[in-house]
Motif scaffolding. Structure first.
Motif, short mmCIF file in Angstrom:
data_model
loop_
_atom_site.label_atom_id
_atom_site.label_comp_id
_atom_site.label_asym_id
_atom_site.label_seq_id
_atom_site.Cartn_x
_atom_site.Cartn_y
_atom_site.Cartn_z
N ASP A 198 -1.06 -4.39 -8.43
CA ASP A 198 0.05 -4.22 -9.36
C ASP A 198 1.10 -3.24 -8.84
N LEU A 199 0.77 -2.53 -7.78
CA LEU A 199 1.69 -1.53 -7.23
C LEU A 199 2.78 -2.22 -6.41
N PRO A 200 3.95 -1.60 -6.27
CA PRO A 200 5.00 -2.15 -5.41
C PRO A 200 4.49 -2.28 -3.97
N LEU A 201 5.06 -3.24 -3.22
CA LEU A 201 4.59 -3.51 -1.87
C LEU A 201 4.71 -2.30 -0.95
N HIS A 202 5.79 -1.55 -1.10
CA HIS A 202 5.96 -0.39 -0.21
C HIS A 202 4.92 0.68 -0.51
N VAL A 203 4.49 0.77 -1.78
CA VAL A 203 3.44 1.73 -2.13
C VAL A 203 2.10 1.26 -1.57
N GLN A 204 1.82 -0.04 -1.69
CA GLN A 204 0.58 -0.59 -1.12
C GLN A 204 0.53 -0.37 0.39
N PHE A 205 1.65 -0.62 1.07
CA PHE A 205 1.68 -0.43 2.53
C PHE A 205 1.50 1.04 2.88
N GLY A 206 2.15 1.92 2.13
CA GLY A 206 2.02 3.35 2.41
C GLY A 206 0.59 3.84 2.26
N GLN A 207 -0.10 3.37 1.21
CA GLN A 207 -1.49 3.77 1.01
C GLN A 207 -2.38 3.24 2.13
#
Length: 316
Positions: A60-69
């Motif tokens: 459910d997180l934005p793609l840039h947040v998923q990639f950053g994690q």
């Protein structure tokens, strides 16, 4: 050489970063996700439950947040956890990578064992029957897809002649001979295209070298043709061959996806294909990262081999 290697590895890291971003985006463009696969397309699940599962997997997180994690965990040596099995991706890759590595190396050895003598024979017998046969082999080998050759080899050598097992994998530590028998047909199917391409490169490169002044001078001094070919010309003709083989290693690694699926081998290629089918993003990203890293490393080693083969090559 050290500054050159540092520069090459720096460029390699930039390339890997580009691959990571591209793969991260592309796998998420595929319709559906792991939640859809878990509940099924016709699953009687409420929208609230779907959203709960998406939050559980962090989708459910934005793609840039998923990639950053994911990238932050990668910098700490963590490739993530499989969304399907809840197992660390790094653990599964460590178990499967030796299978893919062994398959790739065996395919490379088979390809070189076929291409080098066949290419030299074709060059030495230019315009003769052996040259035409080698050219025919190269043409057929390049045109024939590896998956078609794999099926053909299974029908001929496994089902009809019974020489090799059609599927399955045997650990080398348990049965060395059984291990080689289980990998020979997959490696042969995988390496035929490389063998064909390398045969053509060896032939053309050796013919060019044999026409140079020093080769004619060696003949004028009375050296036998075998000595001129193998002692003087072949080493100088190998630089284009090393280039082609180094670039084709990436194709070998990529070809393991289909070959491992056909022969039921528990390697990274089959693991990545299962991850794609199940929308298991960490598995796909980890497998692609490992394959891309191996491909980049091979290309750096090819550059180093230039200096070992040809002393005239200098690194800047």
């Amino acid at each position: 050489m050290l500054p050159f290697l540092l520069k090459r590895f720096g460029l390699a890291l930039v390339s890997l970063l580009g691959v990571l971003v591209l793969v991260f985006a592309m796998v998420r463009l595929v319709p559906g996700d792991v939640v859809t696969n878990l509940i099924g397309l016709e699953g009687n699940v409420s929208p609230e439950r779907r959203e709960e599962l998406r939050r559980l997997f962090g989708l459910d997180l934005p793609l840039h947040v998923q990639f950053g994690q994911w990238f932050g965990a990668l910098l700490q040596g963590d490739l993530g956890t499989s969304l399907r099995t809840d197992r660390p991706v790094l653990t599964d890759l460590a178990l499967r990578f030796p299978v893919t590595l062994e398959l790739t190396l065996l395919a490379l050895l088979i390809a070189l064992a076929i291409a080098l003598p066949l290419g030299v024979t074709a060059a030495v017998n230019r315009g003769k029957t052996l040259d035409y046969l080698a050219s025919l082999f190269a043409l057929v080998g390049i045109a024939a897809p590896s998956f078609w050759l794999a099926i053909l080899f299974i029908l001929l050598f496994s089902l009809k002649l019974g020489w090799f097992p059609p599927t399955g994998y045997v650990l080398f530590s348990e049965d060395p001979l059984g291990n080689l028998r289980s990998l020979f047909l997959p490696a042969l199917a995988l390496g035929m295209s490389l063998a064909a391409a390398t045969t053509r490169i060896v032939r053309s490169s050796l013919l060019e070298v044999l026409s140079l002044d020093y080769a004619r001078t060696a003949r004028a001094k009375g050296l036998p043709e075998r000595a001129v070919v193998y002692r003087h010309a072949l080493r100088n003709a190998l630089i284009p061959v090393v280039t082609v083989v180094g670039l084709q290693v990436g194709n070998l690694l990529g070809g393991t996806v289909i070959i491992e699926q056909i022969f039921g081998l528990p390697g990274i290629g089959r693991f990545a294909l299962e991850g794609i089918n199940l929308r298991d993003y960490p598995v796909v990203q980890g497998a692609v990262l490992l394959v891309a890293g191996a491909f980049v490393l091979v290309n750096v080693l090819v550059d180093v081999l230039y200096a070992l083969i040809d002393p005239r090559v200098r690194f800047e």
